[in-house]
Design a protein around this motif. Structure first.
Motif, short mmCIF file in Angstrom:
data_model
loop_
_atom_site.label_atom_id
_atom_site.label_comp_id
_atom_site.label_asym_id
_atom_site.label_seq_id
_atom_site.Cartn_x
_atom_site.Cartn_y
_atom_site.Cartn_z
N SER A 218 0.86 -1.19 0.00
CA SER A 218 0.00 0.00 0.00
C SER A 218 0.89 1.23 0.00
N GLY A 219 0.71 2.07 -1.02
CA GLY A 219 1.54 3.28 -1.09
C GLY A 219 1.08 4.32 -0.10
N THR A 220 -0.22 4.64 -0.12
CA THR A 220 -0.71 5.75 0.69
C THR A 220 -1.82 5.34 1.67
N GLY A 221 -1.97 4.05 1.90
CA GLY A 221 -2.85 3.59 2.98
C GLY A 221 -4.19 3.02 2.56
N ASN A 222 -4.61 3.23 1.31
CA ASN A 222 -5.93 2.72 0.91
C ASN A 222 -5.99 1.19 0.97
N THR A 223 -4.99 0.56 0.39
CA THR A 223 -4.99 -0.91 0.35
C THR A 223 -4.80 -1.46 1.76
N THR B 96 -7.18 -2.00 -5.07
CA THR B 96 -7.86 -0.70 -4.95
C THR B 96 -7.48 0.14 -6.16
N ALA C 217 -1.09 2.08 -13.15
CA ALA C 217 -1.10 2.00 -14.61
C ALA C 217 -1.72 0.67 -15.07
N PHE C 218 -2.86 0.35 -14.51
CA PHE C 218 -3.63 -0.85 -14.86
C PHE C 218 -2.85 -2.16 -14.62
N GLU D 26 -10.43 4.74 -10.02
CA GLU D 26 -11.60 4.76 -10.90
C GLU D 26 -12.02 3.32 -11.18
N ILE E 45 -3.87 -0.46 -7.88
CA ILE E 45 -3.61 -0.57 -9.31
C ILE E 45 -2.72 0.60 -9.72
N PRO F 153 -10.03 6.57 -2.81
CA PRO F 153 -9.64 7.88 -3.35
C PRO F 153 -8.29 7.87 -4.06
C1 LIG Z 1 1.59 5.53 -10.24
C2 LIG Z 1 0.13 5.32 -10.02
C3 LIG Z 1 -0.65 4.78 -11.02
C4 LIG Z 1 -2.02 4.61 -10.82
N1 LIG Z 1 -2.74 4.03 -11.81
C5 LIG Z 1 -4.05 3.83 -11.63
C6 LIG Z 1 -4.82 3.19 -12.65
O1 LIG Z 1 -4.31 2.76 -13.67
N2 LIG Z 1 -6.16 3.07 -12.44
C7 LIG Z 1 -6.76 3.52 -11.29
O2 LIG Z 1 -7.97 3.39 -11.17
N3 LIG Z 1 -6.06 4.09 -10.29
C8 LIG Z 1 -4.71 4.26 -10.44
N4 LIG Z 1 -3.98 4.83 -9.43
C9 LIG Z 1 -4.66 5.22 -8.18
C10 LIG Z 1 -4.47 4.18 -7.07
O3 LIG Z 1 -4.64 2.88 -7.57
C11 LIG Z 1 -5.47 4.40 -5.93
O4 LIG Z 1 -5.48 5.70 -5.45
C12 LIG Z 1 -5.18 3.40 -4.81
O5 LIG Z 1 -6.31 3.26 -3.99
C13 LIG Z 1 -4.00 3.78 -3.94
O6 LIG Z 1 -3.82 2.79 -2.96
P1 LIG Z 1 -2.73 2.85 -1.83
O7 LIG Z 1 -3.09 4.02 -0.95
O8 LIG Z 1 -2.85 1.55 -1.11
O9 LIG Z 1 -1.41 3.04 -2.49
C14 LIG Z 1 -2.62 4.99 -9.59
C15 LIG Z 1 -1.83 5.54 -8.59
C16 LIG Z 1 -0.46 5.69 -8.79
C17 LIG Z 1 0.36 6.27 -7.68
#
Ligand SMILES: Cc1cc2nc3c(=O)[nH]c(=O)nc-3n(C[C@H](O)[C@H](O)[C@H](O)COP(=O)(O)O)c2cc1C
Length: 310
Positions: A9-14, A98, A63-64, A101, A61, A133
Motif C-alpha cells: 500500500s503506497g498511501t494507505g488505501n490498500t 484498490t 497503470a492498470f 476509478e 492498481i 480515493p
Molecule cells: C503511479 C500510479 C498509477 C495509478 N494508476 C491507476 C490506474 O491505472 N487506475 C486507477 O484506477 N487508479 C490508479 N492509481 C490510483 C491508485 O490505484 C489508488 O489511489 C489506490 O487506492 C492507492 O492505494 P494505496 O493508498 O494503497 O497506495 C494509480 C496511482 C499511482 C500512484
C-alpha cells in the motif's frame, strides 16, 4: 484455519482494505498472518504456503497493473513452493485491489500475476476491486471518499464470505487485455526515471518525513542538507501525499499531485466543489449500482451494520 495476506500500500488505501479483510476473516474464525511489502520482502522466502487455507494479494492498481513489488512476491512464493517440492492440489489465491476509478480496464491488472501463480500450483479463484480515493491525478472530495469507504466496508464481508465458501468470482477476460497490461508495465521502470526528477522546493522544512516514509529508501538528505531522490522510486506517492508542507514537486507529474491525507470521516462541512464531477461518471455509477445490488442480495433489506469506530 489460517489466511495469509500479502500486500503493498503506497498511501494507505490498500492497507485499510487489508484491515477489513482481517476483521472479516476473524469473524469467520480464521487467524490472519500479514506480509507488508516491500518491508517484509524476505518474509515471503520463509512462508510455507501449505500452512494457509487461503492466500490473498492486495495492491493498488498502478497503470492498470499490479506494482512490481507484488509481482516479485508472487515469484518468491512460486519459488517457495518449488523449493518445498510440493505436489499438493492447487492452492487457492485471491486478489483484492484498490483503484481510483472503476473502469473495466482495471481487470487486466492481475493477468501477469495469474500467469506467475498458475505455473506452480496456485489458482487465482477470486478477485475484487474497491474504488478508493485517488492518490494521483486529482483529489476526491470528502463526500466521494465517504461513499467509497462506506461501499468498501459493506462489500468486504460479502467478498470474504465468498472466498471462505469457495464461491469463485473473477472478472471477465478482456480482448487484448494481456497485451495492454504488458505495454503499461513500462510504468515499472518508468517510475525509476520519473522519480529521479522529483524535488523538494523551498517550502521544505527538512522534517525528514519523506525520508522515513519512503518504502524503498529512495529519498536521502545530502551533505548540504538537501533532499535528494534516487533512481529506485516506485511511484507510490507516499512522499507527495504526506509531506506536511506540500513541498514535493513531481517533475512531469506536477499537475497530478495529491497532497494531504484523506480523513475517511463522514463530511461535516458544506459539500466541496470539484472540477472532476463528471470524470468517469458512468463507470462510478455502474460500480455503485453493482455494489448496491451485491450488498442487498447479501444482507437482504437490512442495511449493513456500520463499525461505530469508523
Ligand atoms: C503511479 C500510479 C498509477 C495509478 N494508476 C491507476 C490506474 O491505472 N487506475 C486507477 O484506477 N487508479 C490508479 N492509481 C490510483 C491508485 O490505484 C489508488 O489511489 C489506490 O487506492 C492507492 O492505494 P494505496 O493508498 O494503497 O497506495 C494509480 C496511482 C499511482 C500512484
Amino acid at each position: 484455519m489460517k489466511v495469509l495476506l500479502i500486500y503493498f500500500s503506497g498511501t494507505g488505501n490498500t492497507e485499510r482494505i487489508t484491515e477489513l479483510y482481517k476483521n472479516e476473516f476473524a469473524k469467520l474464525g480464521y487467524q490472519t498472518d500479514e506480509v507488508k511489502l516491500p518491508a517484509d520482502n524476505r518474509a515471503v522466502n520463509c512462508i510455507n504456503p501449505d500452512e494457509y487455507d487461503f492466500i490473498g494479494f492486495g495492491y493498488p492498481i498502478h497503470a492498470f497493473n499490479a506494482p512490481k513489488t507484488v509481482l516479485n512476491a508472487c515469484k518468491a512464493l512460486q519459488n517457495r513452493r518449488k523449493a518445498l517440492g510440493r505436489e499438493t492440489p492447487r492452492k487457492k489465491v485471491f486478489v483484492y485491489k484498490t483503484s481510483g476509478e472503476p473502469v473495466r480496464m482495471s481487470d487486466v491488472s492481475s493477468l501477469k500475476m495469474r500467469g506467475i501463480l498458475k505455473r506452480r500450483g496456485y489458482a487465482l479463484t477470486n478477485e475484487y476491486q474497491y474504488v478508493m480515493p485517488y492518490n494521483i491525478i486529482f483529489r476526491h472530495t470528502d463526500a466521494q471518499v465517504d461513499k467509497m469507504w462506506q461501499t468498501a466496508q459493506a462489500l468486504t464481508p460479502v467478498h470474504v464470505n465468498e472466498i471462505a465458501n469457495g464461491t469463485p468470482s473473477l472478472p471477465k477476460k478482456m480482448f487484448m487485455g494481456g497485451f495492454l497490461a504488458w505495454i503499461l508495465r513500462a510504468e515499472h521502470w518508468g517510475a525509476h526515471i520519473v522519480g529521479k526528477t522529483y524535488k523538494a522546493n523551498k517550502t521544505c522544512v527538512h522534517c525528514g518525513k519523506c525520508v522515513k516514509l519512503c518504502p524503498v529508501n529512495n529519498i536521502r538528505v545530502n551533505k548540504h542538507g538537501k533532499i535528494k531522490f534516487g533512481g529506485k522510486c516506485i511511484m507510490c506517492m507516499r512522499c507527495a501525499m504526506f509531506c506536511p508542507k506540500n513541498s514535493i514537486e513531481l517533475g512531469i507529474l506536477k499537475s497530478w499531485k495529491v497532497n494531504g491525507e484523506y480523513s475517511f470521516a463522514p463530511p461535516t462541512d458544506a459539500p466541496q466543489a470539484s472540477k472532476h464531477d463528471k470524470y468517469c461518471l458512468k463507470a462510478y455509477n455502474r460500480y455503485y449500482a453493482r455494489a448496491e445490488k451485491t450488498i442487498t442480495e447479501f444482507y437482504g433489506e437490512t442495511p449493513p451494520p456500520q463499525d461505530p469506530a469508523e
